[in-house]
Design an enzyme around this catalytic site. Structure first.
Site, PDB file in Angstrom:
ATOM      1  N   HIS A 111       1.518   5.390  -1.727  1.00  0.00           N
ATOM      2  CA  HIS A 111       1.137   6.547  -2.551  1.00  0.00           C
ATOM      3  C   HIS A 111       2.408   7.139  -3.151  1.00  0.00           C
ATOM      4  O   HIS A 111       3.292   7.579  -2.414  1.00  0.00           O
ATOM      5  CB  HIS A 111       0.442   7.613  -1.698  1.00  0.00           C
ATOM      6  CG  HIS A 111      -0.821   7.117  -1.083  1.00  0.00           C
ATOM      7  ND1 HIS A 111      -2.051   7.259  -1.684  1.00  0.00           N
ATOM      8  CD2 HIS A 111      -1.051   6.438   0.068  1.00  0.00           C
ATOM      9  CE1 HIS A 111      -2.984   6.705  -0.922  1.00  0.00           C
ATOM     10  NE2 HIS A 111      -2.403   6.200   0.152  1.00  0.00           N
ATOM     11  N   HIS A 163     -10.538   0.952   1.697  1.00  0.00           N
ATOM     12  CA  HIS A 163     -10.352   1.949   2.755  1.00  0.00           C
ATOM     13  C   HIS A 163     -11.574   1.795   3.661  1.00  0.00           C
ATOM     14  O   HIS A 163     -12.663   2.261   3.328  1.00  0.00           O
ATOM     15  CB  HIS A 163     -10.256   3.359   2.168  1.00  0.00           C
ATOM     16  CG  HIS A 163      -9.990   4.389   3.225  1.00  0.00           C
ATOM     17  ND1 HIS A 163      -8.784   5.038   3.366  1.00  0.00           N
ATOM     18  CD2 HIS A 163     -10.763   4.849   4.245  1.00  0.00           C
ATOM     19  CE1 HIS A 163      -8.837   5.856   4.403  1.00  0.00           C
ATOM     20  NE2 HIS A 163     -10.029   5.771   4.958  1.00  0.00           N
ATOM     21  N   ASP A 222       1.486   2.709   3.530  1.00  0.00           N
ATOM     22  CA  ASP A 222       0.601   3.869   3.347  1.00  0.00           C
ATOM     23  C   ASP A 222       1.418   5.162   3.365  1.00  0.00           C
ATOM     24  O   ASP A 222       0.914   6.213   3.783  1.00  0.00           O
ATOM     25  CB  ASP A 222      -0.518   3.907   4.390  1.00  0.00           C
ATOM     26  CG  ASP A 222      -1.639   4.870   4.000  1.00  0.00           C
ATOM     27  OD1 ASP A 222      -1.729   5.232   2.817  1.00  0.00           O
ATOM     28  OD2 ASP A 222      -2.408   5.269   4.890  1.00  0.00           O
ATOM     29  N   HIS A 276       0.863  -1.202   0.000  1.00  0.00           N
ATOM     30  CA  HIS A 276       0.000   0.000   0.000  1.00  0.00           C
ATOM     31  C   HIS A 276       0.892   1.243   0.000  1.00  0.00           C
ATOM     32  O   HIS A 276       1.468   1.600   1.021  1.00  0.00           O
ATOM     33  CB  HIS A 276      -0.913   0.015   1.229  1.00  0.00           C
ATOM     34  CG  HIS A 276      -1.877   1.170   1.241  1.00  0.00           C
ATOM     35  ND1 HIS A 276      -3.230   0.987   1.430  1.00  0.00           N
ATOM     36  CD2 HIS A 276      -1.702   2.500   1.086  1.00  0.00           C
ATOM     37  CE1 HIS A 276      -3.838   2.167   1.397  1.00  0.00           C
ATOM     38  NE2 HIS A 276      -2.926   3.108   1.196  1.00  0.00           N
ATOM     39  N   LYS A 299      -9.257  -0.464  -5.976  1.00  0.00           N
ATOM     40  CA  LYS A 299      -9.332   0.184  -4.665  1.00  0.00           C
ATOM     41  C   LYS A 299     -10.710   0.790  -4.460  1.00  0.00           C
ATOM     42  O   LYS A 299     -11.195   1.553  -5.291  1.00  0.00           O
ATOM     43  CB  LYS A 299      -8.265   1.283  -4.597  1.00  0.00           C
ATOM     44  CG  LYS A 299      -8.242   2.079  -3.302  1.00  0.00           C
ATOM     45  CD  LYS A 299      -7.674   1.271  -2.142  1.00  0.00           C
ATOM     46  CE  LYS A 299      -7.871   1.958  -0.807  1.00  0.00           C
ATOM     47  NZ  LYS A 299      -6.745   2.743  -0.360  1.00  0.00           N
ATOM     48  N   HIS A 359      -4.654  -0.648   5.810  1.00  0.00           N
ATOM     49  CA  HIS A 359      -4.203   0.141   6.962  1.00  0.00           C
ATOM     50  C   HIS A 359      -5.146   0.046   8.161  1.00  0.00           C
ATOM     51  O   HIS A 359      -5.748   1.038   8.563  1.00  0.00           O
ATOM     52  CB  HIS A 359      -3.939   1.599   6.591  1.00  0.00           C
ATOM     53  CG  HIS A 359      -4.968   2.245   5.683  1.00  0.00           C
ATOM     54  ND1 HIS A 359      -6.304   2.213   5.931  1.00  0.00           N
ATOM     55  CD2 HIS A 359      -4.818   2.937   4.523  1.00  0.00           C
ATOM     56  CE1 HIS A 359      -6.936   2.871   4.969  1.00  0.00           C
ATOM     57  NE2 HIS A 359      -6.052   3.306   4.110  1.00  0.00           N
TER      58      HIS A 359
HETATM   59  C1  NCD Z   1      -3.698   9.068   1.991  1.00  0.00           C
HETATM   60  C2  NCD Z   1      -3.253  10.103   0.965  1.00  0.00           C
HETATM   61  O1  NCD Z   1      -2.726  11.146   1.345  1.00  0.00           O
HETATM   62  O2  NCD Z   1      -3.418   9.861  -0.248  1.00  0.00           O
HETATM   63  N1  NCD Z   1      -3.724   9.677   3.274  1.00  0.00           N
HETATM   64  C3  NCD Z   1      -3.670   9.042   4.472  1.00  0.00           C
HETATM   65  O3  NCD Z   1      -3.818   9.710   5.494  1.00  0.00           O
HETATM   66  N2  NCD Z   1      -3.461   7.750   4.555  1.00  0.00           N
HETATM   67  C4  NCD Z   1      -5.008   8.485   1.592  1.00  0.00           C
HETATM   68  C5  NCD Z   1      -5.360   7.211   2.339  1.00  0.00           C
HETATM   69  O4  NCD Z   1      -4.689   6.192   2.213  1.00  0.00           O
HETATM   70  O5  NCD Z   1      -6.339   7.234   3.092  1.00  0.00           O
HETATM   71 ZN    ZN Z   2      -3.321   5.093   1.584  1.00  0.00          ZN
END
Ligand code: NCD
Ligand code: ZN
Length: 347
Positions: A17, A138, A250, A15, A101, A176
């Site tokens: 970003h 999520h 995450d 996971h 997702k 998460h």
């Molecule tokens: C994530 C993001 O910034 O894209 N933020 C977070 O707090 N985890 C989005 C997500 O995974 O919920």
């Molecule tokens: Zn995330």
């Protein structure tokens, strides 16, 4: 005798970003250095909703990799009310998507195009069940009447339980997880088709960290940190060795001005230190022998992918975490555990 080095199969991040453009180029090398593969979240602006967009995004990621890197991005599809089951099937068959997702609309950063009700994606979920494509969730209720600290638990009962009953063969990753209830929920399922990722911040901190001596936006992520009893339950789950729990950082970079604001963004940027942070937790729990299962084995098995063949080695050598990384345009991204010292260094 204290262990001085630890060698494990190269881990994957299930996971992550990575964002796009300048941010992508700044954050990608940290993940590529440590992980063999990563499941890349599709919550760009605009979101990655088609196979074509996913393939183009993958090309941009591959183009931003350091020379010689073997890192493999695994792309995901952002589900909307209007997602066409035929596109999901075609994208999965073509290898454009590894998973899809589900963001409940409004649950988190860039989730405004997410799903407004499970009924709207019924056809998509049955197609995914047929082809064995994992659904990544999520798991937070978006009912405004639900307290922010109860949103995950509310989601388990109101949405996840009925969804699992309706699609008895659908592979689901609850992303998460942050509560004892979610860890128990996943542990109670013996079918093998339900799993969960756990972040380093939810293993290391409880919600006090957000308010320690003042408001600390760099501890704000979604789902938000919870009470100590939840942190302890997550540590037990992660270090249990059970195949349903695996690593998903995450890591979610936002520049410091977006975080340190009257309405700061949710997300913690942990890519540089995530592995050492997890390792510290496993050592504290006297579970170094189960670190490889969590970091390198369980996720690949769940996704039906071969384990990585290479290994990585940690040395017991203190590592001070740098405060931030700098973007070429003068912005900065503050790192998880900025300024702290961790006991392990990655060779
Ligand atoms: C994530 C993001 O910034 O894209 N933020 C977070 O707090 N985890 C989005 C997500 O995974 O919920
Ligand atoms: Zn995330």
């Amino acid at each position: 005798m204290t262990v001085q080095t630890l060698t494990i199969r190269r881990p994957d991040d299930w996971h992550l970003h990575l964002r796009d453009d300048e941010l992508l180029r700044a954050v990608l090398p940290a993940s590529a250095r440590q992980f063999g593969r990563a499941v890349v979240m599709p919550n760009l602006k605009p979101p990655v909703t088609t196979a074509q967009a996913a393939m183009a995004y993958r090309e941009r990621i591959l183009g931003a990799l350091p020379p010689g890197s073997a890192f493999t991005p695994l792309m995901t599809c952002y589900l909307c009310d209007t997602t066409d089951p035929a596109d999901i099937r075609a994208g999965f068959d073509a290898g454009a998507f590894a998973a899809a997702k589900l963001y409940p609309a409004g649950a988190t950063t860039h989730s405004e195009y997410g799903v407004t009700s499970i009924d709207r994606v019924a056809g998509v979920l049955s197609a995914m069940q047929d082809i064995g494509m994992p659904l990544l969730i999520h798991g937070e209720s978006t009912d405004p009447a639900v307290d922010v600290f109860d949103r995950e638990t509310a989601f388990l009962h109101a949405t996840l339980q009925p969804l699992l009953a309706r699609y008895p063969r659908l592979k689901v990753v609850l992303e998460h997880i942050t509560t004892a209830e979610a860890a128990d929920f996943v542990m109670r399922d013996s079918s093998g088709r339900l799993a969960a990722t756990i972040t380093p911040q939810h293993l290391m901190f409880n919600r006090n960290a957000i308010f320690a001596g003042g408001i600390r936006p760099h501890y704000y992520c979604l789902p938000v940190l919870k009470r100590e009893r939840h942190r302890l339950a997550l540590r037990r789950a992660a270090t249990s060795g059970l195949p349903a729990f695996f690593l998903g950082t995450d890591s979610a970079p936002h520049d410091t001005t977006a975080k340190e604001s009257a309405c700061g963004c949710a997300g913690i940027f942990s890519a540089h230190v995530a592995l050492q942070a997890y390792l510290t937790v496993f050592e504290e729990e006297d579970a170094l022998g189960r670190f490889e299962a969590f970091a390198s084995d369980n996720g690949a098995r769940f996704y039906g992918m071969p384990p990585n063949r290479e290994t990585i080695t940690f040395h017991r050598r203190p590592m001070r975490v740098t405060e931030q990384i700098d973007l070429p345009d003068g912005r900065h991204i503050r790192q998880f555990l900025a300024g702290e010292t961790l006991p392990w260094t990655l060779a």
